[in-house]
Design an enzyme around this catalytic site. Structure first.
Site, PDB file in Angstrom:
ATOM      1  N   CYS A   8     126.936 -26.210 145.491  1.00 42.68           N
ATOM      2  CA  CYS A   8     128.264 -25.645 145.731  1.00 42.68           C
ATOM      3  C   CYS A   8     128.113 -24.125 145.758  1.00 42.68           C
ATOM      4  O   CYS A   8     127.000 -23.612 145.862  1.00 42.68           O
ATOM      5  CB  CYS A   8     129.289 -26.119 144.701  1.00 42.68           C
ATOM      6  SG  CYS A   8     129.103 -25.483 143.027  1.00 42.68           S
ATOM      7  N   ASN A  11     127.750 -22.921 141.372  1.00 40.39           N
ATOM      8  CA  ASN A  11     127.023 -23.834 140.493  1.00 40.39           C
ATOM      9  C   ASN A  11     127.578 -23.858 139.075  1.00 40.39           C
ATOM     10  O   ASN A  11     126.849 -23.972 138.105  1.00 40.39           O
ATOM     11  CB  ASN A  11     125.526 -23.521 140.494  1.00 40.39           C
ATOM     12  CG  ASN A  11     124.671 -24.621 139.863  1.00 40.39           C
ATOM     13  OD1 ASN A  11     123.698 -24.332 139.179  1.00 40.39           O
ATOM     14  ND2 ASN A  11     125.007 -25.872 140.082  1.00 40.39           N
ATOM     15  N   CYS A  13     131.114 -25.435 138.772  1.00 39.51           N
ATOM     16  CA  CYS A  13     132.197 -26.432 138.798  1.00 39.51           C
ATOM     17  C   CYS A  13     131.771 -27.722 139.480  1.00 39.51           C
ATOM     18  O   CYS A  13     131.482 -28.718 138.826  1.00 39.51           O
ATOM     19  CB  CYS A  13     133.451 -25.866 139.482  1.00 39.51           C
ATOM     20  SG  CYS A  13     134.258 -24.517 138.586  1.00 39.51           S
ATOM     21  N   ARG A  14     131.742 -27.709 140.803  1.00 39.63           N
ATOM     22  CA  ARG A  14     131.541 -28.943 141.565  1.00 39.63           C
ATOM     23  C   ARG A  14     130.126 -29.494 141.481  1.00 39.63           C
ATOM     24  O   ARG A  14     129.928 -30.689 141.201  1.00 39.63           O
ATOM     25  CB  ARG A  14     131.927 -28.731 143.037  1.00 39.63           C
ATOM     26  CG  ARG A  14     133.388 -28.375 143.221  1.00 39.63           C
ATOM     27  CD  ARG A  14     133.695 -27.998 144.638  1.00 39.63           C
ATOM     28  NE  ARG A  14     133.054 -26.713 144.978  1.00 39.63           N
ATOM     29  CZ  ARG A  14     133.045 -26.196 146.189  1.00 39.63           C
ATOM     30  NH1 ARG A  14     133.612 -26.835 147.202  1.00 39.63           N
ATOM     31  NH2 ARG A  14     132.467 -25.029 146.410  1.00 39.63           N
ATOM     32  N   SER A  15     129.128 -28.677 141.771  1.00 40.19           N
ATOM     33  CA  SER A  15     127.767 -29.221 141.801  1.00 40.19           C
ATOM     34  C   SER A  15     127.255 -29.627 140.419  1.00 40.19           C
ATOM     35  O   SER A  15     126.589 -30.666 140.312  1.00 40.19           O
ATOM     36  CB  SER A  15     126.795 -28.282 142.522  1.00 40.19           C
ATOM     37  OG  SER A  15     126.728 -27.027 141.925  1.00 40.19           O
ATOM     38  N   ASP A 129     137.355 -26.657 145.632  1.00 43.37           N
ATOM     39  CA  ASP A 129     136.786 -25.942 144.491  1.00 43.37           C
ATOM     40  C   ASP A 129     137.822 -25.807 143.380  1.00 43.37           C
ATOM     41  O   ASP A 129     138.794 -25.063 143.509  1.00 43.37           O
ATOM     42  CB  ASP A 129     136.296 -24.562 144.930  1.00 43.37           C
ATOM     43  CG  ASP A 129     135.402 -23.912 143.903  1.00 43.37           C
ATOM     44  OD1 ASP A 129     135.443 -24.316 142.713  1.00 43.37           O
ATOM     45  OD2 ASP A 129     134.659 -22.988 144.285  1.00 43.37           O
TER      46      ASP A 129
END
Length: 162
Positions: A8, A11, A13-15, A129
């Protein structure tokens, strides 16, 4: 060893959420000896930081470990090291090209996909995000379902037994 890298922007939140969820699913399937998982960001703002508090809160809620996870940036050698690079949105894929442009479109690279390529919800194509939206539960739901389908894809593609 099959290696999966989730990507993401920062690095945090999402990934890392996808890394933790997928790691949990792989462990439950008893495939941790054949599938390795990591995450990285295309930006360098959060290198060395733990996942965002919102990500930690949602992972804690579902009792999914994120122990030891620290943000890092994508490296050119990731294109050699990983079997799959799974981006959260189209801008992540565009940004990946700046790290190793010679590998984009080459057969000598990881297979690059968006996470929601594995979703059953065809109306969605990108994981939003939550750093900006605050919708960590919504993102978790997308990540959990898509990671489960990604695992099924990997099992099928590589002849693994769950």
């Amino acid at each position: 060893m099959i290696k999966v890298l989730f990507v993401c922007l920062g690095n945090i939140c999402r990934s890392p959420m996808a890394e933790a969820v997928f790691r949990h699913q792989v462990k439950e399937a008893a495939l941790e000896d054949v599938i390795a998982i990591d995450s990285a960001g295309t930006g360098d703002w959060h290198i060395g930081h733990p996942p965002h508090q919102g990500t930690r809160d949602i992972l804690d809620h579902y009792q999914i470990s994120y122990e030891g996870m620290k943000a890092r940036q994508v490296r050119p050698d990731d294109f050699h090291q990983f079997t799959y690079i799974i981006a959260m949105d189209e801008s992540n894929i565009v940004n990946l090209a700046s790290f190793a442009p010679e590998f984009i479109g080459s057969e000598k690279r990881a297979s690059i996909h968006k996470l929601l390529d594995f979703s059953c919800n065809e109306a969605l194509s990108e994981v939003p995000d939550p750093y900006y939206t605050g919708k960590f539960q919504e993102v978790y739901d997308m990540v959990e379902e898509s990671c489960s389908r990604l695992l099924t894809h990997i099992v099928d593609q590589h002849g693994l037994i769950k």
